[in-house]
Scaffold this active site. Structure first.
Site, PDB file in Angstrom:
ATOM      1  NE  ARG A  56      -0.526   0.332   4.965  1.00 55.49           N
ATOM      2  CZ  ARG A  56      -0.896   1.016   6.036  1.00 55.49           C
ATOM      3  NH1 ARG A  56      -1.943   1.810   5.984  1.00 55.49           N
ATOM      4  NH2 ARG A  56      -0.232   0.904   7.175  1.00 55.49           N
ATOM      5  CB  SER A 105      -5.794   3.637   5.890  1.00 52.71           C
ATOM      6  OG  SER A 105      -6.026   4.030   7.225  1.00 52.71           O
ATOM      7  CD  GLU A 128     -17.177   2.293   1.413  1.00 51.69           C
ATOM      8  OE1 GLU A 128     -16.427   2.485   2.392  1.00 51.69           O
ATOM      9  OE2 GLU A 128     -18.428   2.334   1.483  1.00 51.69           O
ATOM     10  CG  PHE A 157     -15.109  -1.180   3.040  1.00 53.56           C
ATOM     11  CD1 PHE A 157     -15.967  -1.997   3.757  1.00 53.56           C
ATOM     12  CD2 PHE A 157     -14.165  -0.447   3.737  1.00 53.56           C
ATOM     13  CE1 PHE A 157     -15.894  -2.088   5.133  1.00 53.56           C
ATOM     14  CE2 PHE A 157     -14.087  -0.529   5.125  1.00 53.56           C
ATOM     15  CZ  PHE A 157     -14.959  -1.347   5.825  1.00 53.56           C
ATOM     16  CG  HIS A 175      -5.903  -1.819   5.002  1.00 55.91           C
ATOM     17  ND1 HIS A 175      -5.405  -0.805   4.198  1.00 55.91           N
ATOM     18  CD2 HIS A 175      -5.582  -1.500   6.281  1.00 55.91           C
ATOM     19  CE1 HIS A 175      -4.816   0.098   4.970  1.00 55.91           C
ATOM     20  NE2 HIS A 175      -4.894  -0.307   6.230  1.00 55.91           N
ATOM     21  NE  ARG A 202      -2.957  -1.924   9.465  1.00 57.70           N
ATOM     22  CZ  ARG A 202      -3.767  -1.957  10.505  1.00 57.70           C
ATOM     23  NH1 ARG A 202      -4.614  -2.970  10.652  1.00 57.70           N
ATOM     24  NH2 ARG A 202      -3.754  -0.997  11.403  1.00 57.70           N
TER      25      ARG A 202
END
Length: 311
Positions: A6, A33, A54, A79, A105, A163
């Site tokens: 990420r 994030s 989303e 999501f 993630h 992550r």
């Protein structure tokens, strides 16, 4: 230990954004994030935070793509692939719009966020969609190249990002290409086909096996769709034993994709290392990988089993 994919994604976005003003980035209130905040700081006029919405995230990206922009959309994999599946299907893949879904993630290594946030079925969902390319890069360099490739490709792309920090596994001079696997180690006793964080485990397992006289071919299969079928067939014919390694359910992901090729083109014993049709739980990433059987030792044991089956 290198960076999380990420983090490499955020840096790659900034780099390609400076080269192509048609690139825009959208996020669902998770830019810190997902690391799209790096792009946002550099090019604020081309960054859009749609909030915790989303489905609207993907719909807005589809509209921008229809207007000639190259949108990268980001949120957590759960999501992106789950909550916005219908929009990705009907608004992006059906009209084959030029939207890139870079979902972070993913997998068990989300860690303490627990089962509700650990996407272990996203590759299966995205792989089932016509017109969708599905990529699972293993490290910083491969992520950087995959993002640059996606920006040039015309059509929907799903890029699965993690992550947890990962080792740099790409060999010197590595060049990413879809449907092109990278052979990281040679061996003709068994083939370990892995992607994402599991490439590290496969390489470590190969060392364990070598100490026992078992020579493992480690294949980094970052492109799940399109799959490098030729590499799978060659591995099956030359080693006679295959192990797939993924931080994903064994249903519908890399293991299933490889199994389909083997069944149709080159039957060979197969063991699938992955999440065994169950949900995850909250915990430290490495502890979760151990509990759910996704360590180098688990890969090595699967290799021993599959080698025994071919004799």
């Amino acid at each position: 230990m290198g960076k999380a994919t990420r983090e490499a994604y955020g840096e790659a976005l900034k780099e390609i954004g400076g080269k192509n003003e048609q690139i825009v980035v959208l996020d669902a209130d998770l830019s810190k994030s997902t690391k799209t905040n790096v792009f946002a700081k550099a090019y604020p006029q081309r960054f859009f935070n749609v909030g915790i919405a989303e489905q609207n995230l993907v719909g807005t990206a589809a509209g921008l793509a229809a207007s000639g922009k190259i949108p990268f959309v980001s949120t957590f994999a759960m999501f992106a692939a789950g909550r916005a599946f219908e929009q990705i299907r009907n608004s992006v893949c059906y009209p084959k719009l030029n939207v890139k879904v870079a979902a972070t993630h993913a997998g068990l290594t989300v860690g303490e966020d627990g089962a509700s946030h650990q996407a272990i079925e996203d590759v299966s969902l995205m792989r089932s969609l016509p017109n969708m390319t599905v990529l699972v890069p293993a490290d910083e360099e491969e992520t950087r190249q995959a993002i640059a490739w996606a920006a040039e490709y015309q059509g929907p792309v799903y890029i699965r990002l993690g992550r947890m920090s990962v080792d740099n596994v790409s060999p010197e001079g590595y060049v990413f290409a879809p449907a092109k696997a990278a052979i990281l180690t040679e061996g003709n006793d068994v083939a370990l086909i892995a992607n994402g964080v599991m490439v590290m485990a496969a390489l470590e397992a190969a060392k364990m096996l070598a100490a026992e006289g078992i020579q493992a071919r480690v294949i980094n299969m970052a492109s799940v769709k399109p799959l490098d079928e030729a590499a799978v067939v060659s591995a099956a014919k030359e080693t006679g034993a295959i192990v797939t390694c993924e931080e994903h359910s064994i249903i519908g992901g890399l293991g299933s994709a490889v199994a389909e090729v083997l069944a149709e083109q080159a039957p060979a014993p197969l063991e699938r290392v992955g999440v065994k049709d169950t949900f995850g739980e909250s915990g430290k990433p490495k502890e979760l990988l151990a509990k759910y059987g996704l360590t180098a030792a688990d890969v090595a044991e699967a290799a021993r089993r599959v080698v025994a089956r071919k004799k």
